[in-house]
Design a protein around this motif. Structure first.
Motif, PDB file in Angstrom:
ATOM      1  N   TYR A 108       0.432   9.736  -5.181  1.00 16.36           N
ATOM      2  CA  TYR A 108       0.432  11.112  -4.496  1.00 16.36           C
ATOM      3  C   TYR A 108       2.066  11.653  -4.901  1.00 16.36           C
ATOM      4  CZ  TYR A 108      -3.167   9.460  -1.739  1.00 16.36           C
ATOM      5  OH  TYR A 108      -4.186   8.974  -1.097  1.00 16.36           O
ATOM      6  N   LEU A 109       2.954  11.121  -5.137  1.00 19.16           N
ATOM      7  CA  LEU A 109       4.331  11.394  -5.715  1.00 19.16           C
ATOM      8  C   LEU A 109       4.774  11.351  -7.152  1.00 19.16           C
ATOM      9  CD1 LEU A 109       6.542  10.157  -2.488  1.00 19.16           C
ATOM     10  CD2 LEU A 109       5.161  12.427  -2.983  1.00 19.16           C
ATOM     11  N   GLY A 110       3.747  10.489  -7.770  1.00 21.57           N
ATOM     12  CA  GLY A 110       4.217  10.337  -9.309  1.00 21.57           C
ATOM     13  C   GLY A 110       5.499   9.424  -9.427  1.00 21.57           C
ATOM     14  N   ILE A 111       5.804   8.652  -8.539  1.00 21.24           N
ATOM     15  CA  ILE A 111       7.072   7.813  -8.441  1.00 21.24           C
ATOM     16  C   ILE A 111       6.575   6.313  -8.660  1.00 21.24           C
ATOM     17  CG2 ILE A 111       9.295   7.094  -7.304  1.00 21.24           C
ATOM     18  CD1 ILE A 111       9.254   9.818  -6.094  1.00 21.24           C
ATOM     19  N   GLN A 112       6.959   5.774  -9.669  1.00 19.19           N
ATOM     20  CA  GLN A 112       6.596   4.159  -9.760  1.00 19.19           C
ATOM     21  C   GLN A 112       7.341   3.333  -8.997  1.00 19.19           C
ATOM     22  OE1 GLN A 112       3.936   3.094 -11.380  1.00 19.19           O
ATOM     23  NE2 GLN A 112       4.431   1.131 -10.490  1.00 19.19           N
ATOM     24  N   VAL A 113       6.950   2.634  -7.989  1.00 20.93           N
ATOM     25  CA  VAL A 113       7.760   1.698  -7.315  1.00 20.93           C
ATOM     26  C   VAL A 113       7.565   0.222  -7.449  1.00 20.93           C
ATOM     27  CG1 VAL A 113       8.555   1.359  -4.839  1.00 20.93           C
ATOM     28  CG2 VAL A 113       8.095   3.741  -5.555  1.00 20.93           C
ATOM     29  N   ILE A 114       6.251  -0.024  -7.551  1.00 22.66           N
ATOM     30  CA  ILE A 114       5.621  -1.272  -7.773  1.00 22.66           C
ATOM     31  C   ILE A 114       6.110  -1.785  -9.106  1.00 22.66           C
ATOM     32  CG2 ILE A 114       3.877  -3.123  -7.874  1.00 22.66           C
ATOM     33  CD1 ILE A 114       4.452  -1.881  -5.066  1.00 22.66           C
ATOM     34  N   VAL A 141       0.845  -1.256  -0.066  1.00 24.02           N
ATOM     35  CA  VAL A 141       0.151   0.011  -0.123  1.00 24.02           C
ATOM     36  C   VAL A 141       0.798   1.408  -0.024  1.00 24.02           C
ATOM     37  CG1 VAL A 141      -1.690   1.341   1.354  1.00 24.02           C
ATOM     38  CG2 VAL A 141      -2.101  -1.456   1.013  1.00 24.02           C
ATOM     39  N   LEU A 142       1.814   1.332   0.993  1.00 27.27           N
ATOM     40  CA  LEU A 142       2.791   2.402   0.893  1.00 27.27           C
ATOM     41  C   LEU A 142       3.551   2.568  -0.570  1.00 27.27           C
ATOM     42  CD1 LEU A 142       4.416   4.551   2.548  1.00 27.27           C
ATOM     43  CD2 LEU A 142       6.072   2.670   3.134  1.00 27.27           C
ATOM     44  N   PHE A 143       4.010   1.623  -1.164  1.00 25.79           N
ATOM     45  CA  PHE A 143       4.680   1.792  -2.624  1.00 25.79           C
ATOM     46  C   PHE A 143       3.662   2.126  -3.636  1.00 25.79           C
ATOM     47  CE2 PHE A 143       8.516  -0.690  -1.202  1.00 25.79           C
ATOM     48  CZ  PHE A 143       8.993   0.139  -0.329  1.00 25.79           C
ATOM     49  N   SER A 144       2.474   1.443  -3.406  1.00 22.83           N
ATOM     50  CA  SER A 144       1.520   1.876  -4.544  1.00 22.83           C
ATOM     51  C   SER A 144       1.113   3.215  -4.442  1.00 22.83           C
ATOM     52  CB  SER A 144       0.299   0.933  -4.346  1.00 22.83           C
ATOM     53  OG  SER A 144      -0.102   1.042  -3.300  1.00 22.83           O
ATOM     54  N   SER A 145       1.137   3.606  -3.205  1.00 19.57           N
ATOM     55  CA  SER A 145       0.825   5.208  -3.035  1.00 19.57           C
ATOM     56  C   SER A 145       1.589   6.149  -3.576  1.00 19.57           C
ATOM     57  CB  SER A 145       0.278   5.472  -1.392  1.00 19.57           C
ATOM     58  OG  SER A 145      -0.634   4.452  -0.945  1.00 19.57           O
ATOM     59  N   ALA A 146       2.893   5.742  -3.542  1.00 20.97           N
ATOM     60  CA  ALA A 146       3.923   6.696  -4.063  1.00 20.97           C
ATOM     61  C   ALA A 146       3.617   6.976  -5.420  1.00 20.97           C
ATOM     62  CB  ALA A 146       5.126   6.016  -3.766  1.00 20.97           C
TER      63      ALA A 146
END
Length: 307
Positions: free
Chosen positions: A158-164, A150-155
């Motif tokens: 809200y931040l426009g950074i693809q982590v997943i 959830v934390l990484f998908s929210s990035a």
């Protein structure tokens, strides 16, 4: 040459065993010689027989493995060439080496500097940090899958950074779980190093960074290797986080093996040979890593055990 020396104490003569003498080894031996050999052979067979079966199955045909053959009737190495296309092992191994290797290097580098501060300096909250690192080791990884996802998908939202689905996202996840253990390993190791060496370096004008790079790092290689290898194994063997946070182009070798094994369920005859060959290929880097650094592992794991 005699293995004992005589020491006079009054009228009596006391026989003292020299360190490393044959008699001292006999006293320290817990089991009789023949029984010790039997136990060692049994333990060795317990480990090597399954590995031997996996290797023999990897050079056997799928029908032969399904029929329960231990020794293959026909030996073929085609399974080792097929796994690179059927299992997708090349991409998986590349991603595993990159992610696990980066986790090991960064975790070892950060843990030695963090442990140096926690061991050699006294400040408010120091004990709380040490206890917090220890408490993090008791948290099961399964409880952290959903919060981390959830934390990484929210990035991305809200931040426009693809982590997943990225390699560096998986690297950050593994680094988070590897740092507490690596730091504790280095804390235990640095506590056993004499402070006099650091004091002598400071008298010669060395700064804090000079002490860290010239004194601590050269003496801490066993502990650094242990923390790095355990961090590497964390990223290499993980399936839970890698299966949730990766895409086909970023999946690790462990996920590739899981997907290949699941795809064989319900078939007429699964590709047993390719599965065994892929398992051996994935295990080979870990074995090679251990053989290279085994002399450091012994010193690092036993550090702090005797005061």
């Amino acid at each position: 040459m005699s293995t004992t020396t005589a020491t006079r104490q009054g009228p009596a003569t006391v026989q003292v065993d020299r360190p490393g003498s044959h008699r001292q080894h006999e006293v320290l031996r817990l089991l009789p010689g023949p029984l010790l050999v039997i136990v060692l052979v049994f333990l060795g067979a317990l480990v090597l027989v399954p590995v031997l079966y996996i290797f023999l199955a990897s050079v056997n045909s799928d029908i032969g493995v399904a029929n329960g053959e231990f020794w293959p009737s026909t030996v073929t190495f085609e399974n080792y060439s097929k796994i690179w296309t059927s299992v997708g092992l090349a991409t998986g191994l590349t991603n595993s080496v990159l992610v696990a290797g980066a986790t090991a290097v960064v975790s070892a580098a950060l843990s030695v500097s963090t442990a140096f501060v926690l061991v050699r300096y006294t400040f408010r909250g120091r004990l709380s940090i040490l206890r917090g690192l220890l408490a993090l080791q008791s948290v099961p990884g399964t409880l952290m899958v959903l919060p981390v996802f959830v934390l990484f998908s929210s990035a991305a939202t809200y931040l426009g950074i693809q982590v997943i689905g990225t390699q560096w996202g998986l690297f950050v996840t593994y680094l988070t779980f590897a740092m507490p253990f690596s730091t504790w390993v280095m804390v235990t190791y640095l506590r056993g190093l004499p402070k006099e060496l650091e004091e002598a370096a400071r008298i010669d004008g060395a700064s804090n960074l000079g002490v860290l790079f010239r004194i601590i790092l050269p003496l801490s290689w066993p502990g650094i290797v242990v923390s790095g290898i355990f961090a590497f194994l964390l990223g290499w063997n993980d399936v839970l986080f890698a299966s949730v946070m990766t895409r086909p182009e970023s999946q690790t070798a462990a996920v590739a093996l899981q997907i290949f094994g699941a795809s064989q369920e319900g078939g007429a005859i699964p590709y047993y040979g390719q599965m065994m060959a892929a398992a051996l290929v994935c295990a080979a880097p870990v074995v090679i890593l251990y053989l290279i650094f085994q002399r450091y592992l012994v010193g690092g794991l036993t550090a702090g055990g005797v005061k």
